[in-house]
Design a protein around this motif. Structure first.
Motif, PDB file in Angstrom:
ATOM      1  N   UNK A 133      52.676  24.426  36.749  1.00 10.94           N
ATOM      2  CA  UNK A 133      52.123  23.303  37.505  1.00 10.94           C
ATOM      3  C   UNK A 133      50.836  22.885  36.808  1.00 10.94           C
ATOM      4  N   UNK A 134      50.685  21.602  36.587  1.00 10.73           N
ATOM      5  CA  UNK A 134      49.451  21.108  35.987  1.00 10.73           C
ATOM      6  C   UNK A 134      48.298  21.268  36.967  1.00 10.73           C
ATOM      7  N   UNK A 135      47.127  21.569  36.459  1.00  6.25           N
ATOM      8  CA  UNK A 135      45.911  21.650  37.268  1.00  6.25           C
ATOM      9  C   UNK A 135      46.081  22.530  38.511  1.00  6.25           C
ATOM     10  N   UNK A 136      46.656  23.709  38.318  1.00  6.12           N
ATOM     11  CA  UNK A 136      46.898  24.629  39.431  1.00  6.12           C
ATOM     12  C   UNK A 136      45.592  25.119  40.049  1.00  6.12           C
ATOM     13  N   UNK A 137      45.472  24.967  41.359  1.00  6.13           N
ATOM     14  CA  UNK A 137      44.313  25.504  42.085  1.00  6.13           C
ATOM     15  C   UNK A 137      44.335  27.022  42.059  1.00  6.13           C
ATOM     16  N   UNK A 138      45.544  27.598  42.083  1.00  5.14           N
ATOM     17  CA  UNK A 138      45.658  29.061  42.043  1.00  5.14           C
ATOM     18  C   UNK A 138      45.138  29.605  40.708  1.00  5.14           C
ATOM     19  N   UNK A 139      45.563  29.010  39.602  1.00  2.87           N
ATOM     20  CA  UNK A 139      45.096  29.477  38.289  1.00  2.87           C
ATOM     21  C   UNK A 139      43.597  29.257  38.167  1.00  2.87           C
ATOM     22  N   UNK A 140      43.078  28.178  38.716  1.00  6.13           N
ATOM     23  CA  UNK A 140      41.641  27.956  38.737  1.00  6.13           C
ATOM     24  C   UNK A 140      40.943  29.094  39.504  1.00  6.13           C
ATOM     25  N   UNK A 141      41.533  29.513  40.612  1.00  7.58           N
ATOM     26  CA  UNK A 141      40.943  30.605  41.412  1.00  7.58           C
ATOM     27  C   UNK A 141      40.980  31.936  40.649  1.00  7.58           C
ATOM     28  N   UNK A 142      42.112  32.263  40.022  1.00  2.71           N
ATOM     29  CA  UNK A 142      42.179  33.545  39.306  1.00  2.71           C
ATOM     30  C   UNK A 142      41.303  33.537  38.060  1.00  2.71           C
ATOM     31  N   UNK A 143      41.042  32.352  37.502  1.00  5.19           N
ATOM     32  CA  UNK A 143      40.172  32.292  36.320  1.00  5.19           C
ATOM     33  C   UNK A 143      38.736  32.661  36.675  1.00  5.19           C
ATOM     34  N   UNK A 144      38.397  32.561  37.949  1.00  5.04           N
ATOM     35  CA  UNK A 144      37.086  33.042  38.396  1.00  5.04           C
ATOM     36  C   UNK A 144      37.123  34.497  38.831  1.00  5.04           C
ATOM     37  N   UNK A 145      38.275  34.934  39.335  1.00  3.67           N
ATOM     38  CA  UNK A 145      38.403  36.301  39.838  1.00  3.67           C
ATOM     39  C   UNK A 145      38.634  37.351  38.764  1.00  3.67           C
ATOM     40  N   UNK A 146      39.557  37.080  37.839  1.00  2.00           N
ATOM     41  CA  UNK A 146      39.876  38.083  36.816  1.00  2.00           C
ATOM     42  C   UNK A 146      38.650  38.557  36.023  1.00  2.00           C
ATOM     43  N   UNK A 147      37.772  37.681  35.536  1.00  4.99           N
ATOM     44  CA  UNK A 147      36.619  38.182  34.772  1.00  4.99           C
ATOM     45  C   UNK A 147      35.746  39.150  35.575  1.00  4.99           C
ATOM     46  N   UNK A 148      35.545  38.900  36.857  1.00  2.00           N
ATOM     47  CA  UNK A 148      34.743  39.800  37.695  1.00  2.00           C
ATOM     48  C   UNK A 148      35.449  41.148  37.870  1.00  2.00           C
ATOM     49  N   UNK A 149      36.739  41.101  38.167  1.00  2.00           N
ATOM     50  CA  UNK A 149      37.519  42.317  38.388  1.00  2.00           C
ATOM     51  C   UNK A 149      37.588  43.146  37.111  1.00  2.00           C
ATOM     52  N   UNK A 150      37.891  42.487  35.991  1.00  2.00           N
ATOM     53  CA  UNK A 150      38.059  43.222  34.734  1.00  2.00           C
ATOM     54  C   UNK A 150      36.733  43.694  34.150  1.00  2.00           C
ATOM     55  N   UNK A 151      35.646  42.996  34.433  1.00  2.00           N
ATOM     56  CA  UNK A 151      34.323  43.502  34.027  1.00  2.00           C
ATOM     57  C   UNK A 151      34.023  44.789  34.785  1.00  2.00           C
ATOM     58  N   UNK A 152      34.356  44.802  36.074  1.00  2.00           N
ATOM     59  CA  UNK A 152      34.173  46.027  36.860  1.00  2.00           C
ATOM     60  C   UNK A 152      35.044  47.159  36.325  1.00  2.00           C
TER      61      UNK A 152
END
Length: 149
Positions: free
Chosen positions: A116-135
């Motif tokens: 899906x173009x411009x997915x809100x879900x992918x936008x959300x995980x793009x903010x979540x994954x870096x925090x989770x994986x940094x931890x």
């Protein structure tokens, strides 16, 4: 015929650990709670099995299925958000997790995509994954998370 573009988020990090230790950290519910802000997985980690992420209060965050699994190297999850209606409406995404040994480290690659173009879900995980994986990286390397909840 027109094809729609997919939305994709890719994150790569190197963690001073072994692929086996990293895999265990990714799949152990008790360890996951430490770096994923109290959230944990519920699954038996077998291909075809259901999978879900559960908040500390018992609410279901995300659901899906284990599509492929080859410990400690490769996993594919079918993944849908359950707690935000606008994200749930986008349907299932695909999350590919790859782990490989590189010297004295493990390379972790997460590729999360949705057709899906411009997915809100992918936008959300793009903010979540870096925090989770940094931890995750910090916890495995130092014994402490970088970003406490």
């Amino acid at each position: 015929m027109t094809s729609k573009a997919a939305s994709t988020f890719v994150y790569v990090t190197f963690i001073r650990t072994t692929p086996e230790q990293l895999w265990s950290a990714l799949t152990s519910p008790e360890f996951t709670k430490q770096y994923w802000f109290g959230v944990h997985h519920e699954t038996d980690w077998k291909a075809g099995s259901s999978w879900k992420l559960v908040f500390p209060d018992g609410r279901v965050a995300d659901t899906g299925e284990i599509v492929e699994i080859d410990p400690p190297r490769h996993m594919v999850l079918r993944w849908r958000n359950e707690f935000r209606p606008e994200l749930k409406a986008e349907g299932y995404s695909r999350c590919v997790i790859d782990v490989e040994a590189v010297g004295n480290a493990a390379k972790l690659t997460i590729m999360h995509s949705l057709d899906r173009e411009d997915s809100k879900f992918i936008d959300a995980v793009s903010g979540g994954w870096p925090r989770i994986l940094s931890n995750l990286k910090s916890l495995l390397e130092t014994g402490e998370v970088a970003l406490p909840s």
